[in-house]
Design a protein around this motif. Structure first.
Motif, PDB file in Angstrom:
ATOM      1  N   VAL A  48       0.835  -1.197   0.000  1.00 15.22           N
ATOM      2  CA  VAL A  48       0.000   0.000   0.000  1.00 15.22           C
ATOM      3  C   VAL A  48       0.873   1.251   0.000  1.00 15.22           C
ATOM      4  CG1 VAL A  48      -1.591   1.347   1.436  1.00 15.22           C
ATOM      5  CG2 VAL A  48      -1.988  -1.102   1.068  1.00 15.22           C
ATOM      6  N   GLN A  49       1.878   1.289   0.861  1.00 14.77           N
ATOM      7  CA  GLN A  49       2.716   2.486   0.946  1.00 14.77           C
ATOM      8  C   GLN A  49       3.467   2.729  -0.364  1.00 14.77           C
ATOM      9  OE1 GLN A  49       4.183   3.903   4.575  1.00 14.77           O
ATOM     10  NE2 GLN A  49       6.319   4.035   3.885  1.00 14.77           N
ATOM     11  N   ASP A  50       3.962   1.688  -0.990  1.00 11.14           N
ATOM     12  CA  ASP A  50       4.666   1.870  -2.258  1.00 11.14           C
ATOM     13  C   ASP A  50       3.708   2.355  -3.349  1.00 11.14           C
ATOM     14  OD1 ASP A  50       7.119   1.219  -1.239  1.00 11.14           O
ATOM     15  OD2 ASP A  50       7.050  -0.882  -1.879  1.00 11.14           O
ATOM     16  N   ASN A  51       2.462   1.889  -3.325  1.00 13.36           N
ATOM     17  CA  ASN A  51       1.471   2.408  -4.263  1.00 13.36           C
ATOM     18  C   ASN A  51       1.256   3.902  -4.058  1.00 13.36           C
ATOM     19  OD1 ASN A  51      -0.456   0.608  -6.166  1.00 13.36           O
ATOM     20  ND2 ASN A  51       0.408  -0.681  -4.539  1.00 13.36           N
ATOM     21  N   LEU A  52       1.151   4.317  -2.811  1.00 14.37           N
ATOM     22  CA  LEU A  52       0.948   5.740  -2.540  1.00 14.37           C
ATOM     23  C   LEU A  52       2.141   6.562  -3.007  1.00 14.37           C
ATOM     24  CD1 LEU A  52      -0.771   5.841   0.971  1.00 14.37           C
ATOM     25  CD2 LEU A  52      -1.750   5.460  -1.278  1.00 14.37           C
ATOM     26  N   LEU A  53       3.330   6.065  -2.759  1.00 17.82           N
ATOM     27  CA  LEU A  53       4.529   6.795  -3.177  1.00 17.82           C
ATOM     28  C   LEU A  53       4.639   6.866  -4.699  1.00 17.82           C
ATOM     29  CD1 LEU A  53       7.074   5.509  -0.523  1.00 17.82           C
ATOM     30  CD2 LEU A  53       6.013   7.778  -0.650  1.00 17.82           C
ATOM     31  N   SER A  78      -4.155  -7.717  -2.192  1.00 22.73           N
ATOM     32  CA  SER A  78      -4.770  -8.625  -1.228  1.00 22.73           C
ATOM     33  C   SER A  78      -5.858  -7.951  -0.390  1.00 22.73           C
ATOM     34  CB  SER A  78      -3.694  -9.198  -0.288  1.00 22.73           C
ATOM     35  OG  SER A  78      -3.151  -8.182   0.542  1.00 22.73           O
ATOM     36  N   MET A  79      -6.108  -6.668  -0.622  1.00 22.99           N
ATOM     37  CA  MET A  79      -7.103  -5.944   0.164  1.00 22.99           C
ATOM     38  C   MET A  79      -8.495  -6.098  -0.433  1.00 22.99           C
ATOM     39  SD  MET A  79      -5.239  -2.421   1.342  1.00 22.99           S
ATOM     40  CE  MET A  79      -5.240  -1.688  -0.301  1.00 22.99           C
ATOM     41  N   SER A  80      -9.485  -5.677   0.316  1.00 21.95           N
ATOM     42  CA  SER A  80     -10.865  -5.687  -0.162  1.00 21.95           C
ATOM     43  C   SER A  80     -11.040  -4.608  -1.234  1.00 21.95           C
ATOM     44  CB  SER A  80     -11.831  -5.418   0.989  1.00 21.95           C
ATOM     45  OG  SER A  80     -11.715  -4.072   1.419  1.00 21.95           O
ATOM     46  N   GLY A  81     -12.169  -4.694  -1.955  1.00 23.29           N
ATOM     47  CA  GLY A  81     -12.436  -3.712  -2.982  1.00 23.29           C
ATOM     48  C   GLY A  81     -12.518  -2.292  -2.441  1.00 23.29           C
ATOM     49  N   GLY A  82     -13.155  -2.137  -1.295  1.00 20.48           N
ATOM     50  CA  GLY A  82     -13.256  -0.808  -0.689  1.00 20.48           C
ATOM     51  C   GLY A  82     -11.899  -0.259  -0.287  1.00 20.48           C
ATOM     52  N   GLU A  83     -11.067  -1.114   0.280  1.00 24.34           N
ATOM     53  CA  GLU A  83      -9.721  -0.686   0.672  1.00 24.34           C
ATOM     54  C   GLU A  83      -8.884  -0.334  -0.554  1.00 24.34           C
ATOM     55  OE1 GLU A  83      -9.546  -3.442   4.720  1.00 24.34           O
ATOM     56  OE2 GLU A  83      -8.727  -4.177   2.829  1.00 24.34           O
ATOM     57  N   GLN A  84      -9.057  -1.090  -1.624  1.00 27.47           N
ATOM     58  CA  GLN A  84      -8.326  -0.778  -2.851  1.00 27.47           C
ATOM     59  C   GLN A  84      -8.778   0.562  -3.431  1.00 27.47           C
ATOM     60  OE1 GLN A  84      -7.915  -3.882  -5.786  1.00 27.47           O
ATOM     61  NE2 GLN A  84      -7.811  -5.484  -4.227  1.00 27.47           N
ATOM     62  N   GLN A  85     -10.074   0.860  -3.331  1.00 25.16           N
ATOM     63  CA  GLN A  85     -10.553   2.163  -3.824  1.00 25.16           C
ATOM     64  C   GLN A  85      -9.965   3.286  -2.983  1.00 25.16           C
ATOM     65  OE1 GLN A  85     -12.648   2.658  -6.652  1.00 25.16           O
ATOM     66  NE2 GLN A  85     -11.828   4.708  -6.329  1.00 25.16           N
ATOM     67  N   MET A  86      -9.875   3.097  -1.683  1.00 21.93           N
ATOM     68  CA  MET A  86      -9.231   4.083  -0.822  1.00 21.93           C
ATOM     69  C   MET A  86      -7.784   4.301  -1.247  1.00 21.93           C
ATOM     70  SD  MET A  86     -10.610   2.887   2.935  1.00 21.93           S
ATOM     71  CE  MET A  86     -12.354   2.639   3.246  1.00 21.93           C
ATOM     72  N   CYS A  87      -7.105   3.194  -1.547  1.00 24.95           N
ATOM     73  CA  CYS A  87      -5.698   3.271  -1.939  1.00 24.95           C
ATOM     74  C   CYS A  87      -5.550   4.021  -3.264  1.00 24.95           C
ATOM     75  CB  CYS A  87      -5.121   1.859  -2.050  1.00 24.95           C
ATOM     76  SG  CYS A  87      -3.333   1.786  -2.282  1.00 24.95           S
ATOM     77  N   ALA A  88      -6.446   3.758  -4.205  1.00 21.69           N
ATOM     78  CA  ALA A  88      -6.385   4.438  -5.501  1.00 21.69           C
ATOM     79  C   ALA A  88      -6.621   5.934  -5.348  1.00 21.69           C
ATOM     80  CB  ALA A  88      -7.410   3.835  -6.452  1.00 21.69           C
ATOM     81  N   MET A  89      -7.548   6.311  -4.484  1.00 19.55           N
ATOM     82  CA  MET A  89      -7.813   7.723  -4.264  1.00 19.55           C
ATOM     83  C   MET A  89      -6.652   8.397  -3.550  1.00 19.55           C
ATOM     84  SD  MET A  89     -11.889   7.457  -3.341  1.00 19.55           S
ATOM     85  CE  MET A  89     -12.055   9.179  -2.878  1.00 19.55           C
ATOM     86  N   ALA A  90      -6.094   7.711  -2.558  1.00 18.56           N
ATOM     87  CA  ALA A  90      -4.944   8.268  -1.837  1.00 18.56           C
ATOM     88  C   ALA A  90      -3.737   8.402  -2.760  1.00 18.56           C
ATOM     89  CB  ALA A  90      -4.611   7.391  -0.634  1.00 18.56           C
ATOM     90  N   ARG A  91      -3.532   7.426  -3.640  1.00 21.32           N
ATOM     91  CA  ARG A  91      -2.421   7.509  -4.599  1.00 21.32           C
ATOM     92  C   ARG A  91      -2.573   8.740  -5.486  1.00 21.32           C
ATOM     93  NH1 ARG A  91      -1.867   2.710  -8.890  1.00 21.32           N
ATOM     94  NH2 ARG A  91      -3.850   3.650  -9.513  1.00 21.32           N
ATOM     95  N   ALA A  92      -3.792   9.001  -5.952  1.00 15.90           N
ATOM     96  CA  ALA A  92      -4.028  10.185  -6.779  1.00 15.90           C
ATOM     97  C   ALA A  92      -3.763  11.463  -5.995  1.00 15.90           C
ATOM     98  CB  ALA A  92      -5.463  10.173  -7.314  1.00 15.90           C
ATOM     99  N   LEU A  93      -4.192  11.511  -4.748  1.00 13.80           N
ATOM    100  CA  LEU A  93      -3.971  12.693  -3.932  1.00 13.80           C
ATOM    101  C   LEU A  93      -2.494  12.924  -3.653  1.00 13.80           C
ATOM    102  CD1 LEU A  93      -6.956  12.285  -1.467  1.00 13.80           C
ATOM    103  CD2 LEU A  93      -6.640  14.153  -3.111  1.00 13.80           C
ATOM    104  N   MET A  94      -1.703  11.855  -3.618  1.00  2.43           N
ATOM    105  CA  MET A  94      -0.262  11.994  -3.403  1.00  2.43           C
ATOM    106  C   MET A  94       0.419  12.722  -4.565  1.00  2.43           C
ATOM    107  SD  MET A  94       0.835  10.947  -0.474  1.00  2.43           S
ATOM    108  CE  MET A  94       2.592  10.789  -0.845  1.00  2.43           C
ATOM    109  N   ALA A  95      -0.246  12.809  -5.699  1.00  6.15           N
ATOM    110  CA  ALA A  95       0.300  13.559  -6.834  1.00  6.15           C
ATOM    111  C   ALA A  95       0.075  15.054  -6.679  1.00  6.15           C
ATOM    112  CB  ALA A  95      -0.333  13.067  -8.131  1.00  6.15           C
ATOM    113  N   ALA A  96      -0.578  15.479  -5.596  1.00  2.82           N
ATOM    114  CA  ALA A  96      -0.923  16.884  -5.375  1.00  2.82           C
ATOM    115  C   ALA A  96      -1.681  17.440  -6.581  1.00  2.82           C
ATOM    116  CB  ALA A  96       0.326  17.719  -5.090  1.00  2.82           C
ATOM    117  N   PRO A  97      -2.819  16.831  -6.918  1.00  2.23           N
ATOM    118  CA  PRO A  97      -3.517  17.187  -8.157  1.00  2.23           C
ATOM    119  C   PRO A  97      -4.121  18.580  -8.124  1.00  2.23           C
ATOM    120  CG  PRO A  97      -4.891  15.751  -6.829  1.00  2.23           C
ATOM    121  CD  PRO A  97      -3.554  15.801  -6.145  1.00  2.23           C
TER     122      PRO A  97
END
Length: 243
Positions: free
Chosen positions: A102-107, A143-162
């Motif tokens: 998860v952390q590497d995805n966010l980075l 390995s996460m649930s669908g909801g957790e993966q959606q959270m991760c995808a949104m957080a990854r986008a926010l890490m780009a400082a959009p």
């Protein structure tokens, strides 16, 4: 007259047409989004919503029209260049790096950024915004649930400082309680100044959480206005809300 009504749009799209080969899926689309707004783009399956996002993010070439983000014309740019300008998409289906943590995805969302101290602060902010991700930061994203993966995808986008975050079919396949949590996150980041284009087949959900909305039918904008007015519009209620 309010500030949004008088300020220049953050994103202004005029006469945008796009498609696949010789077949156009979008026909002279006009829309605008102001800073710190949540704007809903709604319509039934096949209306052209994802096609519009692909055209905005420059994955799909424009057959005509213009896309201007904070005064910069984007139509001649590559997807990487549009991303570097601050146009960041949360794609339908999440599209995480399943074999990375998860952390590497966010980075990965911050891979173009050079402000390392700010990246570290934003990472902490993501874990505060999505406590479930903090608990799973060392877990493989796939390995996460669908909801957790959606959270991760949104957080990854926010890490780009959009400058503008485009969210495609956020609610797809998720439990209502998870969708409500994600809508609360969108409201929270909007309050912090993040601008969101929310693309949804669930029209009531999207309009309930948006400031303004556009209704897309067969590649054309057929209605637009304040989200509350669209929910109360008899044509929208009859065609999309089953009321």
């Amino acid at each position: 007259m309010n500030a949004i009504a008088t300020a220049a749009p953050l994103l202004q799209v005029k006469g945008l047409s796009a498609g696949y080969g010789e077949m156009l899926a979008l026909h002279e689309v006009d829309l605008e989004i102001h800073a710190a707004e949540i704007v809903a783009l709604v319509g039934s399956n096949g209306a052209g919503k994802t096609t519009l996002l692909r055209a905005l993010s420059r994955v799909l070439p424009a057959a005509g029209g213009s896309i201007v983000l904070k005064g910069e014309e984007l139509t001649g740019l590559t997807p990487d260049q549009a991303f570097a300008h601050g146009l960041v998409q949360v794609p339908e289906g999440r599209q995480l790096f399943d074999r990375m943590t998860v952390q590497d995805n966010l980075l990965m969302g911050a891979y173009l950024r050079r402000d390392k101290a700010a990246v570290t602060r934003d990472l902490d902010r993501m874990y505060a915004l999505f406590p479930r991700l903090s608990e799973r930061r060392r877990q493989l994203a796939g390995s996460m649930s669908g909801g957790e993966q959606q959270m991760c995808a949104m957080a990854r986008a926010l890490m780009a400082a959009p400058m503008l975050m485009m969210v495609d079919e956020m609610s797809l396949g998720l439990a209502p309680v998870v969708v409500q949590q994600l809508m609360e996150v969108l409201a929270s980041i909007r309050a912090e100044g993040v601008t969101v284009l929310l693309v949804e087949q669930d029209i009531h959900l999207a309009l309930s959480g948006a400031d303004r909305g556009y209704v897309l039918e067969t590649g054309r904008i057929v209605r637009s206005g304040p989200a509350r007015e669209l929910i109360d519009d008899p044509a929208v209620r009859n065609a999309y809300l089953g009321l």
